[in-house]
Design an enzyme around this catalytic site. Structure first.
Site, PDB file in Angstrom:
ATOM      1  N   GLU A 202       0.816  -1.214   0.000  1.00 41.21           N
ATOM      2  CA  GLU A 202       0.000   0.000   0.000  1.00 41.21           C
ATOM      3  C   GLU A 202       0.848   1.261   0.000  1.00 41.21           C
ATOM      4  OE1 GLU A 202      -3.250   0.092  -0.485  1.00 41.21           O
ATOM      5  OE2 GLU A 202      -3.062  -2.073  -0.721  1.00 41.21           O
ATOM      6  N   GLU A 218       5.044   2.422   4.066  1.00 42.56           N
ATOM      7  CA  GLU A 218       3.705   1.844   3.972  1.00 42.56           C
ATOM      8  C   GLU A 218       2.667   2.935   3.717  1.00 42.56           C
ATOM      9  OE1 GLU A 218       3.060  -1.851   6.580  1.00 42.56           O
ATOM     10  OE2 GLU A 218       4.389  -0.600   7.797  1.00 42.56           O
ATOM     11  N   ARG A 220       2.297   7.217   1.851  1.00 41.55           N
ATOM     12  CA  ARG A 220       2.418   7.926   0.576  1.00 41.55           C
ATOM     13  C   ARG A 220       3.544   8.954   0.618  1.00 41.55           C
ATOM     14  NH1 ARG A 220      -0.818   9.107  -3.786  1.00 41.55           N
ATOM     15  NH2 ARG A 220      -0.404  11.104  -4.781  1.00 41.55           N
ATOM     16  N   ALA A 261       0.604   5.384  11.510  1.00 38.46           N
ATOM     17  CA  ALA A 261      -0.433   4.911  10.588  1.00 38.46           C
ATOM     18  C   ALA A 261      -1.557   5.935  10.467  1.00 38.46           C
ATOM     19  CB  ALA A 261      -0.986   3.577  11.070  1.00 38.46           C
ATOM     20  N   GLU A 276       2.018  11.095  15.842  1.00 37.99           N
ATOM     21  CA  GLU A 276       1.102  10.063  16.343  1.00 37.99           C
ATOM     22  C   GLU A 276       0.189   9.529  15.246  1.00 37.99           C
ATOM     23  OE1 GLU A 276      -2.518  11.244  18.611  1.00 37.99           O
ATOM     24  OE2 GLU A 276      -1.492  10.259  20.283  1.00 37.99           O
ATOM     25  N   ALA A 277      -0.158   8.260  15.350  1.00 35.71           N
ATOM     26  CA  ALA A 277      -1.068   7.639  14.390  1.00 35.71           C
ATOM     27  C   ALA A 277      -2.376   8.422  14.307  1.00 35.71           C
ATOM     28  CB  ALA A 277      -1.354   6.192  14.790  1.00 35.71           C
ATOM     29  N   ARG A 315      -1.971  13.964  20.108  1.00 31.89           N
ATOM     30  CA  ARG A 315      -3.262  14.574  20.436  1.00 31.89           C
ATOM     31  C   ARG A 315      -3.611  14.186  21.867  1.00 31.89           C
ATOM     32  NH1 ARG A 315      -5.909  18.328  17.445  1.00 31.89           N
ATOM     33  NH2 ARG A 315      -5.721  17.035  15.549  1.00 31.89           N
TER      34      ARG A 315
END
EC number: 2.3.1.117
Length: 341
Positions: A202, A218, A220, A261, A276-277, A315
């Protein structure tokens, strides 16, 4: 001389170049090589793109070999059997490209790791490149696709269109040493993938962008973005490139960083930074900066933190406030993972 390359390509029925493959492009070639090639092809000192016929390749090979350029002579000898248009490109300086062969040479230089992203001028390239149907029979001008499809059907063979785009996938032209790519369609020609880079299924890497390597991708990597060594882009994350809202700001990710992610980034980062994800940090995001004791010091726009080292963007789980803390654990990021890239 900036660059020299011998190539074989595809033209449409009007004689317009669609694409060019350069087996062995050179950066800063020797003067003797350039002089020998020009003389063998009968090209004057100002011509930058010179088309030639297969029968000329034999004379060219002999001249290059005499000039001590054995590798280029081997390429010229192979081109003597060509059934497709041939071209030699002599780039005397790094100006904006004015032809498709020039564009493709610059994209090859990037993917061969001869230049890094932003290391060569690509201004105006979109106006030079046609929309092309990339098929199992090669590049086809999209306007000529219906006739070619009918011709293939009448001959009893399928014509499969993989995509319609201005750019081909990188691995049809260049496979750099020491990389892994899960889905080759997701890496465009003009991507710069440093040794030790893994692009998972991906992951995506656009032209004029890439990695120093090693690294795990993983997410862009948008056009213009460059990722430092030892950094990871988590699944589904995004970087804001110069073609997708970043304007003239160059988004660079430093060494040993982690973009979590589904996170996103619209500012440059220094070394050892973590996002952070699920958190998207844009230039205008309001960030509360905390001291080592976790106390709020000031609130700033994220652009004011651009390029700084050792930052952790998170966050607050209760208030939802976007905070920036010192990233004390990032120095050991993914050491075991990168040891096996």
């Amino acid at each position: 001389m900036l660059s020299f390359a011998l190539g074989i390509g595809t033209q449409n029925s009007q004689g317009d170049w669609l694409e060019v493959y350069y087996p062995a492009p050179l950066l800063q070639p020797a003067d003797d090589l350039v002089v020998a090639a020009r003389q063998a092809l009968g090209a004057d000192e100002v011509e930058e793109v010179v088309s030639f016929l297969p029968e000329h390749a034999v004379k060219l090979a002999a001249a290059l070999r005499e000039a001590g350029a054995a590798d280029q002579a081997d390429v010229a000898e192979a081109l003597a059997d060509a059934q497709r248009p041939l071209v030699a490109v002599f780039l005397s300086e790094d100006h904006a490209p004015t032809s498709v062969p020039e564009v493709y040479l610059k994209l090859h230089l990037l993917s061969h790791r001869l230049v890094k992203p932003h290391g060569t001028q690509l201004d105006g390239m979109f106006g030079l490149l046609k929309n092309i149907a990339w098929t199992n029979e090669g590049a086809i001008d999209v306007e000529e696709l219906p006739a070619r499809r009918l011709k293939a059907r009448l001959a009893g063979r399928p014509l499969s269109v993989d995509c319609v785009d201005k750019f081909p996938k990188m691995t049809d032209y260049v496979v750099p040493k020491g990389i892994r790519i899960g889905d080759t369609a997701r890496v465009r020609l003009g991507a710069h993938l440093g040794e030790g880079t893994t692009v998972m299924h991906e992951g995506f890497c656009n032209f004029n962008a890439g990695t120093e390597g090693p690294g795990m991708v993983e997410g862009r990597i948008s056009a213009g973005v460059f990722v430092g060594k030892g950094s990871d882009l988590g699944a589904g994350c995004s970087t804001m490139g110069t073609l997708s809202g970043g304007g003239n700001v160059v988004i660079k990710i430093g060494e040993n960083c982690l973009i979590g992610a589904n996170a996103g980034l619209g500012i440059p980062l220094g070394d050892r930074c973590t996002v952070e994800a699920g958190l998207y940090v844009t230039a205008g995001s309001k960030v509360t900066v905390l001291d080592d004791q976790g106390e709020a010091v000031q609130t700033v726009a994220a652009r004011e933190l651009a390029g700084q080292d050792d930052l952790l963007f998170i966050r607050h789980s209760v208030t939802g406030r976007l905070e920036c803390r010192t990233n004390k654990s990032a120095v050991a990021l993914n050491e075991s993972l990168h040891a096996h890239n």
